[in-house]
Design a protein around this motif. Structure first.
Motif, mmCIF file in Angstrom:
data_model
loop_
_atom_site.group_PDB
_atom_site.id
_atom_site.type_symbol
_atom_site.label_atom_id
_atom_site.label_comp_id
_atom_site.label_asym_id
_atom_site.label_seq_id
_atom_site.Cartn_x
_atom_site.Cartn_y
_atom_site.Cartn_z
ATOM 1 N N ALA A 15 0.835 -1.207 0.000
ATOM 2 C CA ALA A 15 0.000 0.000 0.000
ATOM 3 C C ALA A 15 0.868 1.255 0.000
ATOM 4 O O ALA A 15 0.580 2.229 -0.703
ATOM 5 C CB ALA A 15 -0.923 -0.008 1.218
ATOM 6 N N SER A 29 2.313 1.802 -3.402
ATOM 7 C CA SER A 29 1.275 2.304 -4.305
ATOM 8 C C SER A 29 1.082 3.804 -4.107
ATOM 9 O O SER A 29 0.955 4.559 -5.083
ATOM 10 C CB SER A 29 -0.036 1.561 -4.038
ATOM 11 O OG SER A 29 -1.065 2.066 -4.841
ATOM 12 N N ARG A 30 1.073 4.239 -2.830
ATOM 13 C CA ARG A 30 0.935 5.683 -2.548
ATOM 14 C C ARG A 30 2.106 6.462 -3.133
ATOM 15 O O ARG A 30 1.929 7.505 -3.770
ATOM 16 C CB ARG A 30 0.875 5.905 -1.034
ATOM 17 C CG ARG A 30 -0.354 5.360 -0.350
ATOM 18 C CD ARG A 30 -0.374 5.813 1.100
ATOM 19 N NE ARG A 30 -1.301 5.018 1.882
ATOM 20 C CZ ARG A 30 -0.945 4.120 2.780
ATOM 21 N NH1 ARG A 30 0.326 3.900 3.011
ATOM 22 N NH2 ARG A 30 -1.845 3.440 3.463
ATOM 23 N N ASN A 86 4.051 5.658 -5.526
ATOM 24 C CA ASN A 86 3.980 5.651 -6.985
ATOM 25 C C ASN A 86 3.007 6.705 -7.492
ATOM 26 O O ASN A 86 3.313 7.443 -8.442
ATOM 27 C CB ASN A 86 3.561 4.264 -7.471
ATOM 28 C CG ASN A 86 3.534 4.166 -8.988
ATOM 29 O OD1 ASN A 86 4.529 4.428 -9.645
ATOM 30 N ND2 ASN A 86 2.386 3.814 -9.536
ATOM 31 N N GLU A 87 1.826 6.797 -6.863
ATOM 32 C CA GLU A 87 0.835 7.791 -7.284
ATOM 33 C C GLU A 87 1.365 9.213 -7.078
ATOM 34 O O GLU A 87 1.185 10.084 -7.938
ATOM 35 C CB GLU A 87 -0.458 7.597 -6.489
ATOM 36 C CG GLU A 87 -1.285 6.403 -6.923
ATOM 37 C CD GLU A 87 -2.639 6.374 -6.241
ATOM 38 O OE1 GLU A 87 -3.582 6.981 -6.770
ATOM 39 O OE2 GLU A 87 -2.749 5.759 -5.171
ATOM 40 N N THR A 138 -9.473 7.981 -5.038
ATOM 41 C CA THR A 138 -8.051 7.636 -5.098
ATOM 42 C C THR A 138 -7.226 8.898 -4.889
ATOM 43 O O THR A 138 -7.717 10.031 -5.045
ATOM 44 C CB THR A 138 -7.668 7.019 -6.455
ATOM 45 O OG1 THR A 138 -7.825 8.024 -7.485
ATOM 46 C CG2 THR A 138 -8.536 5.806 -6.781
#
Length: 327
Positions: free
Chosen positions: A118, A121-122, A124-125, A197
């Motif tokens: 997780a 993913s954060r 990366n965003e 998101t």
């Protein structure tokens, strides 16, 4: 593994060394008793949400499951249990064989793996959002959103302070967060209903930007601390490049009442922003609204965002330097 055989009345017939180590009860204490004694009387019913993969026998009895138990030493365990019915044709033994395996460590490692995925993913965003912008204030605002959004770290407020070498002060630059519980409820409900998101939140921010006249931005613009004030814990964290997790700072003598009043809180995380081995600012975050405790894991994650801020500031400096050379 704890290997236990129960008779037809569900009383313990055999109790091995693994059961002794796992549950803290000897064979003499358990033989002839039911397994209800494994869980202290005041223990609440096992939460079904903790059950993992569950399998049943054709007769409807549990065959395999994962659940929480508390042994007699008060230690909470996550155990995987396999239950097999014994028939008399097997050496004249009837009843049930249950094998318990302690998977507490495995369960924790799985949780850590999910958390790390997780986090990646954060990151990366946020990285994608940062790469699509060259404006320093906009990119720093994206980082603050990542710190405060429920999809991100979920802090209530975040502040960015940068070193002003000309005036020799640590000065407030940018902030995000509500001013009170009423505003928090309104803003958080709106964000939760509109944006699902981090990417959607970042795009909305790029369209409108942070509210420069919000309470927290007015507050952060009034923060100016002389760099020679070594008694100030913020300056000390900046110069020593050390993170702080301040809890009840006034009572603990870490924050002065004046400094806590300026910040609007006396419990906060402080993380230095380091570029080329020198501290260029601080990233502060707190939970002033919901008063949720800040643990070391949250501070560690905040350091990742401080690293993103340092890369953003360094990239902006190099970009401006290149522009000047081209001109």
């Amino acid at each position: 593994d704890a290997v236990i055989v129960l008779d037809e009345q569900a009383r313990v017939k055999t109790w091995n060394q693994g059961a002794l180590k796992m549950f803290g009860r000897s064979k003499d204490e358990m033989v002839g008793h039911t397994l209800e004694g494994l869980v202290p009387p005041d223990e609440q019913a096992i939460d079904p949400s903790r059950m993992g993969r569950v399998e049943f026998n054709p007769d409807g009895k549990l065959k395999h499951y994962i659940t929480d138990l508390v042994n007699f030493g008060g230690e909470r365990l996550v155990v995987e249990a396999t239950s097999t019915e014994l028939k008399e044709q097997f050496d004249g033994v009837s009843g049930r064989l249950i094998i318990f395996r302690d998977v507490t460590l495995r369960n924790r490692l799985e949780e850590i793996l999910k958390e790390n995925i997780a986090d990646l993913s954060r990151i990366n965003e946020i990285s994608e959002a940062l790469l699509s912008s060259k404006d320093l204030d906009e990119t720093l605002g994206i980082i603050l959103i990542g710190v405060t959004a429920s999809h991100g770290l979920g802090f209530n407020r975040a502040f960015l302070l940068l070193t002003d070498h000309k005036d020799q002060v640590l000065a407030g630059k940018l902030a995000i967060g509500p001013s009170d519980a009423e505003e928090a409820g309104r803003v958080w409900n709106e964000i939760h209903s509109k944006y699902h998101t981090l990417r959607e939140l970042f795009e909305a921010y790029k369209q409108s930007g942070l509210d420069r006249e919000s309470h927290v931005n007015q507050l952060v613009r009034n923060l100016r601390f002389p760099l020679n004030d070594r008694d100030n814990p913020l300056i000390k964290a900046l110069l020593e490049k050390k993170s702080l997790n301040i809890v009840n700072g006034i009572d603990m003598g870490v924050l002065s009442a004046e400094l806590a009043e300026k910040l609007g809180s006396d419990s906060l995380a402080v993380v230095p922003i380091v570029c080329e081995y020198r501290s260029v600012g601080l990233l502060l975050a707190d939970n002033m609204i919901n008063h949720r405790p800040i643990d070391e894991e949250a501070v560690s994650k905040l350091r990742m965002f401080a690293n993103l801020a340092s890369q953003t500031i360094e990239r902006s400096r190099l970009y401006n330097s290149l522009e000047e050379k081209i001109q």
